[in-house]
Design an enzyme around this catalytic site. Structure first.
Site, PDB file in Angstrom:
ATOM      1  N   SER A  94       1.304  -0.919   0.312  1.00 54.54           N
ATOM      2  CA  SER A  94       0.044   0.067  -0.291  1.00 54.54           C
ATOM      3  C   SER A  94       0.746   1.708  -0.137  1.00 54.54           C
ATOM      4  O   SER A  94       0.920   2.243  -0.809  1.00 54.54           O
ATOM      5  CB  SER A  94      -0.830   0.182   0.925  1.00 54.54           C
ATOM      6  OG  SER A  94      -2.574  -0.170   1.110  1.00 54.54           O
ATOM      7  N   GLY A 124     -17.713   7.057  -0.425  1.00 47.46           N
ATOM      8  CA  GLY A 124     -16.718   6.047  -1.077  1.00 47.46           C
ATOM      9  C   GLY A 124     -16.469   5.432  -2.271  1.00 47.46           C
ATOM     10  O   GLY A 124     -15.962   6.138  -3.688  1.00 47.46           O
ATOM     11  N   SER A 125     -18.167   4.381  -2.226  1.00 46.96           N
ATOM     12  CA  SER A 125     -17.849   3.482  -4.006  1.00 46.96           C
ATOM     13  C   SER A 125     -18.379   4.583  -4.602  1.00 46.96           C
ATOM     14  O   SER A 125     -18.276   4.947  -5.380  1.00 46.96           O
ATOM     15  CB  SER A 125     -18.939   2.008  -3.868  1.00 46.96           C
ATOM     16  OG  SER A 125     -18.935   1.721  -2.801  1.00 46.96           O
ATOM     17  N   ARG A 137      -4.772  -0.420  -9.440  1.00 47.82           N
ATOM     18  CA  ARG A 137      -5.701  -1.370  -9.229  1.00 47.82           C
ATOM     19  C   ARG A 137      -4.520  -2.215 -10.143  1.00 47.82           C
ATOM     20  O   ARG A 137      -5.307  -3.563  -9.217  1.00 47.82           O
ATOM     21  CB  ARG A 137      -6.990  -1.316 -10.197  1.00 47.82           C
ATOM     22  CG  ARG A 137      -7.980  -0.328  -8.902  1.00 47.82           C
ATOM     23  CD  ARG A 137      -8.775   0.147  -9.995  1.00 47.82           C
ATOM     24  NE  ARG A 137      -9.773   0.565  -9.201  1.00 47.82           N
ATOM     25  CZ  ARG A 137     -11.275   1.728  -9.663  1.00 47.82           C
ATOM     26  NH1 ARG A 137     -11.543   1.393 -10.940  1.00 47.82           N
ATOM     27  NH2 ARG A 137     -12.126   2.104  -8.396  1.00 47.82           N
ATOM     28  N   GLY A 189      -4.055 -25.647  11.170  1.00 47.20           N
ATOM     29  CA  GLY A 189      -4.417 -25.677  12.059  1.00 47.20           C
ATOM     30  C   GLY A 189      -4.280 -24.722  13.313  1.00 47.20           C
ATOM     31  O   GLY A 189      -4.507 -23.000  12.757  1.00 47.20           O
ATOM     32  N   GLY A 190      -3.948 -24.377  14.358  1.00 49.13           N
ATOM     33  CA  GLY A 190      -3.857 -23.884  15.994  1.00 49.13           C
ATOM     34  C   GLY A 190      -2.715 -22.707  15.099  1.00 49.13           C
ATOM     35  O   GLY A 190      -2.709 -21.682  15.288  1.00 49.13           O
ATOM     36  N   GLU A 228     -10.024   0.350  -2.940  1.00 46.73           N
ATOM     37  CA  GLU A 228      -9.782   1.028  -4.783  1.00 46.73           C
ATOM     38  C   GLU A 228     -10.976   0.044  -5.733  1.00 46.73           C
ATOM     39  O   GLU A 228     -10.842  -0.291  -6.409  1.00 46.73           O
ATOM     40  CB  GLU A 228      -8.469   0.287  -5.279  1.00 46.73           C
ATOM     41  CG  GLU A 228      -7.037   0.752  -4.499  1.00 46.73           C
ATOM     42  CD  GLU A 228      -5.822   1.818  -5.605  1.00 46.73           C
ATOM     43  OE1 GLU A 228      -7.015   1.732  -5.978  1.00 46.73           O
ATOM     44  OE2 GLU A 228      -5.399   1.474  -4.932  1.00 46.73           O
ATOM     45  N   GLY A 229     -11.870   0.586  -4.903  1.00 53.36           N
ATOM     46  CA  GLY A 229     -12.683  -0.032  -5.787  1.00 53.36           C
ATOM     47  C   GLY A 229     -13.312  -1.530  -4.667  1.00 53.36           C
ATOM     48  O   GLY A 229     -12.490  -2.449  -5.178  1.00 53.36           O
ATOM     49  N   HIS A 238     -15.032  -5.042  -4.346  1.00 45.84           N
ATOM     50  CA  HIS A 238     -15.332  -6.450  -5.033  1.00 45.84           C
ATOM     51  C   HIS A 238     -16.555  -6.016  -5.730  1.00 45.84           C
ATOM     52  O   HIS A 238     -16.942  -6.682  -7.134  1.00 45.84           O
ATOM     53  CB  HIS A 238     -15.604  -7.252  -4.381  1.00 45.84           C
ATOM     54  CG  HIS A 238     -15.243  -8.977  -4.989  1.00 45.84           C
ATOM     55  ND1 HIS A 238     -14.574  -9.230  -5.788  1.00 45.84           N
ATOM     56  CD2 HIS A 238     -16.276 -10.050  -4.833  1.00 45.84           C
ATOM     57  CE1 HIS A 238     -14.950 -10.942  -5.690  1.00 45.84           C
ATOM     58  NE2 HIS A 238     -15.535 -10.870  -5.357  1.00 45.84           N
TER      59      HIS A 238
END
Ligand code: TGC
Ligand code: FAD
Length: 402
Positions: A108, A154-155, A261, A357-358, A381-382, A384
């Site tokens: 980022s 936002g969007s 993107r 696993g754990g 960045e948009g 999904h």
């Protein structure tokens, strides 16, 4: 790493060697491979030993900015004349892949600087602006951020309310941006705001301008080694020479997003490879019912599906990179790759976490960190679903956003 010493250097060796089931390396040039190798070495030396500590402590390592500058991680696609790498888009992608293999938050930092700060100054700025800012951003002497998103937009960035008025000898900027990567530490912000006519423009706002503050956003469960914050403008006097004159309208920030993107499509591939590599190793070492867990069909199914998805995603970004270099890639092409590769990486991180696993929930392994990081990457960045709608628009010619 000792859990009581979360900021100490990890003694665990980073054994990552890459994933290339289809011989996709044959599609790369020797220069591409060299760039990838040097960035991989950098990540192993400067990021892998420290990243768990930084993330556990929500610490942004400011010193990484100069180191990224030295290794050419900022603006690889920007001409060398302005301090950039002057490289092609495949090189840019490989750099993002290697950095995000280390951590999405580190990618980022690099992709905001290169695609969202240097790119708009390069593309829409004056020669004076380019000479003043680009070399310092490329070297890491300066850190930048990109302010598009607002608390209520936002969007739908075209609804933004951040605005500026022409006061004769300067502009007066008011409003606020939210969820801005790098903002608390940034020296400059490329800010998108509306003029009196409601037209969107880019302005370079510099730290120290009166009325400009950058409060940090705390308590994130994701991208904890990246700093995120707000940009608040309270009657900020912005010099007229700080307006980016080359392009106005929403298309200007959208062009920057196309570049970022694209980087994310490659970057998330790196995170997926890291998770797959860790899961493959662990499945051969971990013994249950007197056998390595990798001998069980259900584990093999997970590994086989991971490798299949990674291989498809590698081919996708390679071809997209070629299209970027030829100037043939559209926003919809980029949306398909960003959407596909982030979802692919998130699925792989979750499956790889299960294979561990754990142990998979601890900072001993990178899975949980990648998984939490990718929850942001799937949104920024948009989202999904926004990328699905961009593709839906492309397919049908009918925009379904409103
Ligand atoms: P729409 O009507 O489609 O378009 C408005 C105007 O913009 C033009 N345009 C583009 N131009 C060039 N390149 C592009 N990619 C373009 N996309 C749109 C378009 O032609 C039109 O121009 P004109 O002249 O006709 O006015 O716009 P809309 O308001 O319907 O919105 C469309 C939508 C939803 C797809 C878009 O706004 C969108 O992509 N929303 C998502 C917002 C987003 O991605 N925000 C990201 C913020 S930055 C960030 O997240 C950084 S995280 C960084 C990190 O940490 O790595
Ligand atoms: P909203 O837009 O409110 O969306 C909420 C939900 O509604 C989503 O699921 C979305 O898909 C859905 N939705 C919205 N509209 C529609 C529709 N028309 N049809 C169907 N579903 C819809 N922004 C910057 O400008 N600069 C940055 O540097 C930056 N860095 C970020 C860093 C982090 C860690 C995060 C989390 C975000 C960052 N962002 C940045 C903001 C990011 O781009 C936005 O979060 C993103 O665009 C989504 O906006 P929103 O959060 O307001 O969600």
């Amino acid at each position: 790493m000792n859990p009581n010493e979360t900021m100490s250097k990890s003694t665990k060796k980073d054994l990552f060697e890459g994933v290339d089931f289809y011989g996709i390396d044959d599609l790369l040039t020797e220069e591409h491979k060299l760039i990838r190798a040097s960035m991989r070495d950098f990540v192993k030396k400067e990021i892998s030993p420290y990243i768990e500590g930084w993330a556990q402590n929500a610490h942004f390592p400011h010193e990484i900015v100069e180191k990224f500058g030295q290794v050419g991680a900022f603006g690889p696609q920007i001409p060398a004349k302005y301090g950039g790498g002057g490289l092609d888009y495949i090189s840019y992608g490989l750099i993002m892949q290697e950095i995000e293999r280390g951590d999405s938050g580190m990618r980022s930092t690099a992709s905001v600087q290169g695609s969202l700060v240097m790119y708009p100054i390069f593309k829409f700025g004056t020669e004076e602006q380019k000479n003043k800012f680009l070399p310092k951003l490329a070297s890491g002497e300066m850190l930048g951020c990109f302010g598009l998103t607002e608390p209520d937009h936002g969007s739908n960035p075209s609804g933004m309310t951040t605005n500026f008025r022409d006061m004769g000898d300067h502009y007066l900027l008011n409003g606020a941006k939210m969820w801005i990567s790098n903002s608390p530490k940034a020296d400059i912000a490329v800010v998108w705001a509306k003029d009196e006519k409601g037209r969107i423009h880019g302005l370079i706002v510099e730290r120290g301008m009166e009325g400009f503050t950058t409060p940090e956003t705390h308590n994130k469960w994701s991208l904890r080694a990246s700093c995120t914050g707000e940009l608040v403008f309270d009657n900020v006097k912005v010099p007229k020479e700080n307006l980016l004159p080359g392009k106005s309208g929403l298309g200007a920030p959208m062009m920057c997003l196309d570049s970022a993107r694209y980087g994310i499509a490659w970057g998330t591939l790196g995170a997926a490879m890291d998770c797959y590599d860790s899961a493959r190793r662990y499945s051969l070492e971990r013994i249950q019912f007197d056998k390595p867990i990798g001998s069980f069909q259900l584990i093999q199914k997970k590994l086989a599906e991971m490798l299949s998805e990674i291989t498809k995603a590698q081919l996708l970004v390679w071809k997209l990179g070629k299209m970027m270099d030829e100037g043939k890639a559209t926003t919809a092409h980029i949306s398909l790759a960003k959407r596909n590769n982030v979802a692919m990486a998130l699925d792989i991180a979750r499956e790889a976490r299960q294979i561990h696993g754990g142990m998979g929930i601890t900072g001993e392994y990178s899975l949980m960190r990648h998984m939490m990081n990718l929850e942001s990457v799937v949104t920024y960045e948009g989202t999904h679903d926004i990328h699905l709608l961009i593709l839906g628009h492309e397919i049908t010619g009918i925009p379904a956003f409103k």
